[in-house]
Design an enzyme around this catalytic site. Structure first.
Site, PDB file in Angstrom:
ATOM      1  NE  ARG A  12      -1.645   2.719   2.703  1.00  0.00           N
ATOM      2  CZ  ARG A  12      -1.271   3.798   2.834  1.00  0.00           C
ATOM      3  NH1 ARG A  12      -1.140   4.931   1.756  1.00  0.00           N
ATOM      4  NH2 ARG A  12      -0.645   3.906   4.158  1.00  0.00           N
ATOM      5  CG  ASP A  13       2.761   4.613   2.992  1.00  0.00           C
ATOM      6  OD1 ASP A  13       2.887   5.217   2.228  1.00  0.00           O
ATOM      7  OD2 ASP A  13       3.517   4.649   4.351  1.00  0.00           O
ATOM      8  CG  HIS A 203       3.240   5.287   9.203  1.00  0.00           C
ATOM      9  ND1 HIS A 203       2.585   4.248   8.293  1.00  0.00           N
ATOM     10  CD2 HIS A 203       3.795   6.137   8.313  1.00  0.00           C
ATOM     11  CE1 HIS A 203       2.781   4.594   6.975  1.00  0.00           C
ATOM     12  NE2 HIS A 203       3.660   6.059   6.857  1.00  0.00           N
ATOM     13  CG  HIS A 205       7.525   8.024   5.570  1.00  0.00           C
ATOM     14  ND1 HIS A 205       7.688   7.463   4.437  1.00  0.00           N
ATOM     15  CD2 HIS A 205       6.574   7.869   6.239  1.00  0.00           C
ATOM     16  CE1 HIS A 205       6.165   7.086   4.028  1.00  0.00           C
ATOM     17  NE2 HIS A 205       5.504   7.243   5.287  1.00  0.00           N
ATOM     18  CB  CYS A 236       2.577  10.763   1.275  1.00  0.00           C
ATOM     19  SG  CYS A 236       0.970  11.691   0.810  1.00  0.00           S
ATOM     20  CG  ASN A 245       6.372   3.657   4.756  1.00  0.00           C
ATOM     21  OD1 ASN A 245       6.272   3.716   3.557  1.00  0.00           O
ATOM     22  ND2 ASN A 245       5.728   3.604   5.519  1.00  0.00           N
TER      23      ASN A 245
END
Ligand code: COA
Ligand code: ZN
Length: 303
Positions: A12-13, A203, A205, A236, A245
């Site tokens: 996903r990310d 979360h 990065h 993002c 990430n």
């Protein structure tokens, strides 16, 4: 040995900002492989508009065809009611909602004010009630690339509002790698003091190389859940300068070396990580998959 849980977000990310479409079969094979590695959760895909995130336009097919491991929760990102209806039909185990605590970033990412997000997500939470648990991810909680620092109280205010709507979990996101370890410790302490009944996830990065330092600061402050992305992929699409990430295998390797129980089969995870450059068509930032485990011994080199 303290247990630390990982949520793998690479498909996903990690994938959402890749320029070249990754075939559905590749996504499914990767999720199936990750499902055998010991993750508590896998954020498999997102039910967003195909125009906004073309990479994840195959969300239904991915969720239909993955082989689900009974130990893993398959979570999906959902931006609105339409996404939630699609996710529930696809039998997702958890809905991960997203809102930015920065007004400017929320307008860029979701094209609406934070108040409108809250109003819409209230409907999503109502729709999910009695079906699946809901997690809210609060983006830019450690700073916004457009607005700068976001006061801790502002993050807690939004977290409170979602907690009162009945979410199970709260993910506090450093969307563009602005957090530093002292800030993380302060945040972790405030979260644990206030939301001990919620599943708390951080979360990070690694945009500025502070990712693993932040994980360590959070663990030392008592946090036991993290998002990570295989190979350190991710970023993002609506945050200037955003990069990967924290790398799952690097973070897990560090925590295991320190004696934490992550539940992860690291050799198996590293084997999956070594496929990433082929899958995405370029090098990835993760380091442990290139260097090997720190306990691997090498024969002496003779000139
Ligand atoms: N699933 C599928 N399609 C969706 C959708 C969803 N969840 N939500 C909206 N759409 C469609 C609409 O039907 C419409 O399609 P059309 O142009 O063919 O009629 C189109 O997307 C635009 O819809 P609109 O309601 O005007 O929304 P928008 O353009 O303001 O988009 C979001 C809002 C949030 C749905 C969209 O910007 C989005 O999906 N963003 C992705 C956010 C994200 O995942 N960011 C990265 C993670 S942090
Ligand atoms: Zn992220």
């Amino acid at each position: 040995m303290k247990r630390i849980h990982f949520n793998e977000v690479v498909t996903r990310d990690g994938f959402q900002s890749e320029p070249t479409f990754i075939p559905t079969d590749e996504k499914i094979a990767l999720i199936d492989e990750l499902g055998q590695c010991g993750f508590s959760k896998i954020e498999a895909t997102s039910f967003t508009s195909a125009r906004a995130i073309p990479m994840l336009r195959d969300a239904e097919e991915v969720m239909r065809r993955i082989r689900r491991s009974s130990d893993v929760e398959y979570s999906v990102l959902v931006p609105n009611v339409r996404g939630a209806e699609r996710a529930l039909k696809s039998r997702a185990d958890e809905l991960n909602l997203v809102m930015s605590v920065s007004e400017t970033h929320n307008l860029a990412n979701l094209r609406m004010s934070r108040e409108k997000s809250l109003a819409d997500l209230r409907d999503v939470i109502a729709l999910a009630a009695g079906h699946v648990p809901v997690n809210i991810s609060l983006s830019t909680s450690f700073g916004c690339p457009m607005e700068g620092e976001i006061p801790l109280d502002e993050v807690l205010r939004w977290a409170d509002r979602y907690a009162s709507l009945g979410v199970r979990g709260l993910t506090i996101c450093d969307t563009t790698g602005m957090a530093h370890p002292i800030q993380v410790a302060r945040m972790a302490e405030a979260l644990i003091a206030r939301f001990s009944d919620l599943q708390l996830t951080l979360h990070f990065h690694n945009t500025r190389g502070m990712g693993l330092a932040n994980v360590l600061a959070a663990v030392q402050a008592g946090i036991d859940r993290f998002d990570g992305s295989l190979g350190g992929l991710g970023g993002c699409p609506y945050a200037p300068g955003a990069t990967g990430n924290i790398c799952s295998e690097d973070a897990i390797h560090m925590l295991q070396a320190m004696g934490y129980d992550t539940g992860i089969n690291l050799s198996q995870l590293m084997a999956a990580a070594r496929k990433m450059p082929r899958i995405v068509g370029h090098e990835v930032p993760g380091q442990v998959a290139k260097a090997g485990h720190s306990t691997e011994l090498h024969p002496p080199q003779h000139q």
